[in-house]
Design an enzyme around this catalytic site. Structure first.
Site, PDB file in Angstrom:
ATOM      1  N   ASP A 108      25.687  47.223  29.728  1.00 45.78           N
ATOM      2  CA  ASP A 108      26.910  48.000  29.538  1.00 45.78           C
ATOM      3  C   ASP A 108      26.929  49.204  30.477  1.00 45.78           C
ATOM      4  OD1 ASP A 108      25.116  49.761  28.307  1.00 45.78           O
ATOM      5  OD2 ASP A 108      25.473  48.895  26.323  1.00 45.78           O
ATOM      6  N   SER A 109      27.552  50.302  30.027  1.00 42.95           N
ATOM      7  CA  SER A 109      27.694  51.458  30.935  1.00 42.95           C
ATOM      8  C   SER A 109      26.353  52.040  31.357  1.00 42.95           C
ATOM      9  CB  SER A 109      28.540  52.552  30.253  1.00 42.95           C
ATOM     10  OG  SER A 109      27.965  52.918  29.017  1.00 42.95           O
ATOM     11  N   ILE A 110      25.332  51.910  30.520  1.00 42.80           N
ATOM     12  CA  ILE A 110      24.037  52.508  30.867  1.00 42.80           C
ATOM     13  C   ILE A 110      23.410  51.724  32.031  1.00 42.80           C
ATOM     14  CG2 ILE A 110      21.776  53.220  29.972  1.00 42.80           C
ATOM     15  CD1 ILE A 110      23.115  53.326  27.179  1.00 42.80           C
TER      16      ILE A 110
END
Lengths: 267, 267
Positions: free
Chosen positions: A10-12
């Site tokens: 995901d965004s991480i």
């Protein structure tokens, strides 16, 4: 040609090529030895990630592939769950996925990516377990990081002012349940894992030291992920310091007879 | 599948995924839109880089390509010359390449990479000029950065003590001749270029601001390269902000009917 290391998450993961990011650090560490392929999708949960699987690990596009590479990666990190763990009934409910479904989605992701690896290796579709395929691709499941609820609330107030949520949309306790599910599934499937949720909480002041908004990582938080991934890769014999350069190191090239070094290394 | 952007060069490219590096910043900017492929070879001059060409742009391996991708990149940066410009008769003589040969080597690199692009596009071997092929791949030639001779000497003394060189192995003036040759060649071939040697010297104190050892880049020096590359990419219509995401942005996904967003975007 160099092997690929895929970072799926995901965004991480998506943010991991920012300054000091764990993905960029991996790419630098494996420079001239492996390519780090960034497949981070901000905001995605495992339910939505499933829609991408046959694009990322394309079983049916083995030939005539002007559209991309079909070689299986040597390693894939799967780093999902931070969005699945958003609470039902709170502001990020849309992203919520129940923990049982999260585990089953992760299982499908591991099995499909591993099948792709086996398919490419044997050139036949063979139904196999992840263990049978493990020599062809290293899979590392990474749990979501812990949640600093106070940090999430501070961030919301800074960003949305009076319209900010009044209750955190994620809690550390609930995210811990997802982390536990991720680690248990890794054990069940016989793939490696990193319990980032636990690891980060071993350090005093982890809330501000590792998390910049209660969820996403600071440079120091990125360093923890980088160190943990490198450690697991080394344990699985994917140690950058022991992998060959794709072409001769410049010190091996004879200035007067350069072709010799390339003949030895590139045939 | 995402298009590739290839970064081909020497150590200044190889190091570009370190913290604050221009390559990592590009990868972050084009995240979910294009893959940045790192092909930096520390210490290499253009003479040695020629040995890699048919591996990087493999004309004969269009099919059955388990070994890697054969799709042509949408853009390639070619950032060489800092080692060619090492002086004959000094400590880095082994890397020296005369400026006339540097230009001819660069010409071969541009022509071969462009031919690969055309070959993949038309599915036939067609002898073409770079101009005829330009719509298929953007090529950007980047000159070496300027040299801070004092910085080089300081670095040598810190590293080698009494055994350090007594005369700099590169001079700014000579590197400027290579930079001029690079820009002239780009004009002749009709490909884009960045005169980094000139650009950096427009700023007072460039010697320490942009160079950490008189040759390699500081974080601020990396930022200059990043900004210049992005500017040229934008001029050539390769603007990240106008390129589509590879898959739906999470805000476009209906939590109750997620397949709809994927059907629209992924078919």
């Amino acid at each position: 040609m160099r092997p690929n290391i895929v970072l799926f998450g995901d965004s991480i993961t998506q943010e991991s090529f920012r300054s000091g990011g764990w993905g960029a650090s991996l790419a630098d560490t494996y420079s001239r030895k492996a390519d780090v392929v960034l497949r981070g999708y901000g905001g995605y949960n495992t339910r939505w990630a499933l829609f991408l699987l046959h694009h990322l690990f394309p079983l049916v596009k083995l030939f005539f592939t002007f559209s991309g590479s079909t070689k299986p990666p040597v390693a894939t990190t799967i780093f999902l769950g931070a969005n699945d763990a958003a609470l039902a009934g709170r502001t990020s409910e849309r992203q919520h996925v129940p923990v049982e479904e999260y585990r089953e989605n992760l299982r499908k992701i591991v099995l499909e990516s591993t099948s792709f690896s086996c398919l490419c290796t044997f050139h036949f579709i063979i139904i196999v377990s992840p263990q049978e395929c493990s020599p062809t691709m290293l899979i590392v499941l990474i749990t979501p990081p812990p949640i600093d609820e106070e940090g999430r609330m501070d961030y919301a107030r800074e960003t949305y002012g009076e319209k900010a949520m009044t209750l955190p949309e994620r809690t550390n306790e609930t995210t811990g349940v997802y982390a536990k599910g991720c680690i248990e599934l890794a054990g069940e499937l016989g793939v490696r894992s990193i319990n980032l949720w636990s690891k980060m909480q071993e350090t005093d002041g982890w809330q501000k030291k590792y998390l910049r908004d209660g969820l996403h990582l600071t440079a120091e938080g990125n360093a923890v992920v980088f160190e943990e991934v490198v450690k697991v890769f080394k344990e699985a014999w994917l140690d950058a310091s022991e992998m060959p350069y794709d072409f001769p190191h410049h010190s091996e090239i004879d200035g007067k007879n350069p072709e010799k070094a390339f003949q030895q290394k590139c045939l």
